[in-house]
Design a protein around this motif. Structure first.
Motif, PDB file in Angstrom:
ATOM      1  N   VAL A  98      -0.555   6.317  -2.685  1.00 12.10           N
ATOM      2  CA  VAL A  98      -0.980   7.726  -2.645  1.00 12.10           C
ATOM      3  C   VAL A  98       0.229   8.627  -2.404  1.00 12.10           C
ATOM      4  N   ASP A  99       1.121   8.210  -1.499  1.00  7.97           N
ATOM      5  CA  ASP A  99       2.327   9.013  -1.247  1.00  7.97           C
ATOM      6  C   ASP A  99       3.195   9.094  -2.491  1.00  7.97           C
TER       7      ASP A  99
ATOM      8  N   ILE B  60       2.248   8.888  -5.665  1.00  3.10           N
ATOM      9  CA  ILE B  60       1.623   9.783  -6.649  1.00  3.10           C
ATOM     10  C   ILE B  60       1.737  11.234  -6.197  1.00  3.10           C
ATOM     11  N   ALA B  61       1.522  11.473  -4.906  1.00  4.37           N
ATOM     12  CA  ALA B  61       1.572  12.848  -4.392  1.00  4.37           C
ATOM     13  C   ALA B  61       2.959  13.459  -4.544  1.00  4.37           C
TER      14      ALA B  61
ATOM     15  N   LYS C 215       4.970  13.041  -7.110  1.00  7.55           N
ATOM     16  CA  LYS C 215       5.347  13.271  -8.512  1.00  7.55           C
ATOM     17  C   LYS C 215       5.130  14.745  -8.876  1.00  7.55           C
TER      18      LYS C 215
ATOM     19  N   LEU D  53      -2.265  16.956 -11.736  1.00  4.29           N
ATOM     20  CA  LEU D  53      -2.881  16.439 -12.958  1.00  4.29           C
ATOM     21  C   LEU D  53      -3.352  15.000 -12.734  1.00  4.29           C
ATOM     22  N   LEU D  54      -2.520  14.213 -12.067  1.00  9.40           N
ATOM     23  CA  LEU D  54      -2.875  12.810 -11.819  1.00  9.40           C
ATOM     24  C   LEU D  54      -4.134  12.705 -10.967  1.00  9.40           C
ATOM     25  N   PHE D  55      -4.173  13.446  -9.869  1.00 11.65           N
ATOM     26  CA  PHE D  55      -5.344  13.373  -8.992  1.00 11.65           C
ATOM     27  C   PHE D  55      -6.610  13.845  -9.719  1.00 11.65           C
ATOM     28  N   GLN D  56      -6.424  14.772 -10.656  1.00  8.67           N
ATOM     29  CA  GLN D  56      -7.585  15.299 -11.383  1.00  8.67           C
ATOM     30  C   GLN D  56      -8.314  14.183 -12.146  1.00  8.67           C
ATOM     31  N   TYR D  57      -7.557  13.189 -12.609  1.00  9.34           N
ATOM     32  CA  TYR D  57      -8.164  12.125 -13.409  1.00  9.34           C
ATOM     33  C   TYR D  57      -8.413  10.838 -12.622  1.00  9.34           C
ATOM     34  N   ALA D  58      -8.060  10.831 -11.347  1.00  5.22           N
ATOM     35  CA  ALA D  58      -8.340   9.646 -10.525  1.00  5.22           C
ATOM     36  C   ALA D  58      -9.850   9.538 -10.336  1.00  5.22           C
ATOM     37  N   ALA D  59     -10.382   8.333 -10.463  1.00  3.33           N
ATOM     38  CA  ALA D  59     -11.844   8.160 -10.436  1.00  3.33           C
ATOM     39  C   ALA D  59     -12.252   7.170  -9.350  1.00  3.33           C
ATOM     40  N   SER D  60     -13.414   6.559  -9.495  1.00  2.00           N
ATOM     41  CA  SER D  60     -13.984   5.781  -8.399  1.00  2.00           C
ATOM     42  C   SER D  60     -13.155   4.534  -8.057  1.00  2.00           C
TER      43      SER D  60
ATOM     44  N   PHE E 296      -9.905   4.298  -8.112  1.00  4.44           N
ATOM     45  CA  PHE E 296      -8.815   4.808  -7.273  1.00  4.44           C
ATOM     46  C   PHE E 296      -9.338   5.178  -5.883  1.00  4.44           C
ATOM     47  N   ARG E 297     -10.543   5.733  -5.864  1.00  4.99           N
ATOM     48  CA  ARG E 297     -11.115   6.141  -4.580  1.00  4.99           C
ATOM     49  C   ARG E 297     -11.287   4.926  -3.659  1.00  4.99           C
TER      50      ARG E 297
ATOM     51  N   VAL F 124      -3.062   6.314 -12.251  1.00  7.07           N
ATOM     52  CA  VAL F 124      -4.229   6.392 -11.360  1.00  7.07           C
ATOM     53  C   VAL F 124      -5.274   5.315 -11.617  1.00  7.07           C
TER      54      VAL F 124
ATOM     55  N   ASN G  13       1.461  11.770   4.990  1.00  7.20           N
ATOM     56  CA  ASN G  13       1.468  12.490   3.711  1.00  7.20           C
ATOM     57  C   ASN G  13       0.401  11.928   2.773  1.00  7.20           C
ATOM     58  N   ALA G  14       0.282  10.611   2.763  1.00  7.53           N
ATOM     59  CA  ALA G  14      -0.738   9.968   1.921  1.00  7.53           C
ATOM     60  C   ALA G  14      -2.135  10.355   2.404  1.00  7.53           C
TER      61      ALA G  14
ATOM     62  N   ARG H  24      -4.747  12.395   0.101  1.00  9.71           N
ATOM     63  CA  ARG H  24      -6.031  11.808  -0.264  1.00  9.71           C
ATOM     64  C   ARG H  24      -7.185  12.677   0.236  1.00  9.71           C
TER      65      ARG H  24
ATOM     66  N   TRP I 281      -7.593  15.560  -2.056  1.00  6.84           N
ATOM     67  CA  TRP I 281      -8.182  15.116  -3.331  1.00  6.84           C
ATOM     68  C   TRP I 281      -9.696  14.919  -3.183  1.00  6.84           C
TER      69      TRP I 281
END
Lengths: 301, 301
Positions: free
Chosen positions: A200-201, A203-204, A206, A211-218, A220-221, B188, B277-278, B282, B285
């Motif tokens: 997560v750190d 990705i955060a 970048k 944009l990345l978090f927008q497409y993260a889904a279940s 990733f959750r 992601v 940060n992570a 999260r 998000w």
């Protein structure tokens, strides 16, 4: 007659509070007193009926206690044990609920000295995403594992009494040495937490993180759920179990190196073999859990 | 008047079957025919009322179709498109549901040649842990994202019609280039799958694997849930999106290298900063997801 006359609990949040509620429900403790660094937390625990009273000092908490549970953050264990040592009854048993054991044992040896035999290290494998006294529930430990990591100095009847307390809470007691405990949890809990935080750190950081978090889904959750855990608590666990975590991290880095080589070589068969082996192993694990849950339900309590 | 007269769906399992059910419920397709390599799967889809009929050949499926959805494993896309090309009406639109897009576009260019303008690449971001026609549900796409990765050769009115079809299924349509799509999902989704498979395989290979799995708990269960996914499907995705996955894997390996150095140095402050940060990222998000879900619910449909 209750198993314990007076239980003193240091830390009356989720872990300590749920232990108190479960012990009371089972009729296994005559009286429970709580201790907290935070007066508001302690007042809330009294208000909720989790403990019978708050103790204003370590002395008042433990001088009549035959069981002491330390359920505070692991880094405080040494200080708490040092504070109670002068007031501990010779027949009192002390245990803890920390997520690491080798460091707790080292701290306990320093703090308790020749009374180390009274300390029986423990680790209940249970939790919720909530914290504090309001999160405490009497069912938290039902069907859950509790590891006791007994020391050579412990009297076996004392270990049995701590085991009985957890069994009164509905837990299933397992025994490991402190070192075994730490190696196992480095692999199945501590390293996964580090890996999830790291992802997560990463990705955060970048430039196109939004944009990345927008497409993260279940998927990733779920994968990153443990990265929602307390940073302070996991910093302490990481430092406390550093050697075992380093060994597990290096094993995992070697594994990722192998997978990277398969990617570079576009070796579909090798990738599929790893994926299929993981899927099989996970499926077998989930099936075993479900079978054991079914068994413990039909066994009743 | 329905949006489409005849829809041909290649692959009548979870993804294709749910699209069929949703399109029918919305009254957006007059007739839906299904195609499957497996006759039993096709018969089951007909029996469940997912498709009006099974087509025995690509020719019969597409000669009257104004929409074709390829919802088969990504590696089969090229072969399916080659098979339907001779029979495709000039006004027919073809789309797909594959998890990778650059490779699908390359295969489509080869298979369709000068008719590539009729192919509009798509990717619905939805799934369940079940597969096959029995897993298909009309609500699968409600509130979910569908990415359309349109090509320069596509007619904009055709792209609009594919978008309208997914909107009839309840989905929210997003637009990305095939390359953007693949870079985003490498980060992601595809890398997390590889990481989860890698961890479970690594643990399963250890001599004390049984002991480790015995103590794995709910955090491990969530972290590795995606390692229960189909190895064949993820082998194909890994190979199809190899370049983007390698870039993401290398970024993650560099991140793990930094965390390893923090562990070696016992640098608690640096570890806590990464963890915190992570956790923050999260949390932000999850809050954004929940806010957008609330908004789409109050918007109603």
């Amino acid at each position: 007659m209750p198993l314990f006359r007076q239980v003193a609990i240091f830390g009356v949040g989720l872990i300590g509070g749920s232990f108190a509620l479960a012990m009371k429900r089972a009729g296994a403790a005559e009286r429970i007193v709580g201790v907290s660094r935070n007066p508001a937390t302690l007042a809330r625990a009294v208000e909720l009926g989790i403990v019978d009273a708050g103790a204003p000092s370590a002395e008042e908490a433990v001088r009549d206690a035959d069981l002491v549970l330390v359920a505070a953050p692991v880094a405080q264990t040494g200080a708490i044990l040092s504070a109670i040592r002068p007031f501990l009854r010779p027949d009192a048993i002390v245990t803890d609920a920390g997520s690491t054991k080798s460091d707790v044992v080292a701290a306990a040896r320093t703090a308790l000295g020749d009374r180390i035999g009274q300390f029986i290290p423990g680790h209940p494998i249970a939790g919720r995403e909530l914290n504090g006294p309001d999160a405490a529930i009497p069912d938290l430990y039902v069907g859950k594992k509790v590891v006791l990591a007994a020391l050579p100095e412990n009297r076996s009847q004392d270990v049995e009494r701590v085991a009985a307390a957890w069994q009164h809470c509905g837990a299933v007691v397992h025994r490991l040495s402190p070192e075994e405990h730490d190696r196992i949890f480095a692999a199945v809990s501590h390293l996964p937490h580090l890996l999830a935080y790291a992802l997560v750190d990463d990705i955060a950081a970048k430039p196109h993180a939004d944009l990345l978090f927008q497409y993260a889904a279940s998927g990733f959750r779920d994968f990153t759920r443990i990265a929602g855990s307390s940073p302070e608590m996991w910093r302490d666990i990481t430092l406390a179990n550093r050697d075992a975590m380093l060994a597990e991290l290096d094993s995992y880095l070697a594994q990722l190196g192998k997978l990277r080589a398969m990617l570079v070589a576009a070796d579909g068969a090798a990738l599929e073999a790893v994926y299929a082996n993981a899927q099989r192993a996970r499926h077998a694990w989930i099936s075993a859990i479900e079978a054991s849950e079914k068994q413990s339900q039909s066994g009743g309590d």
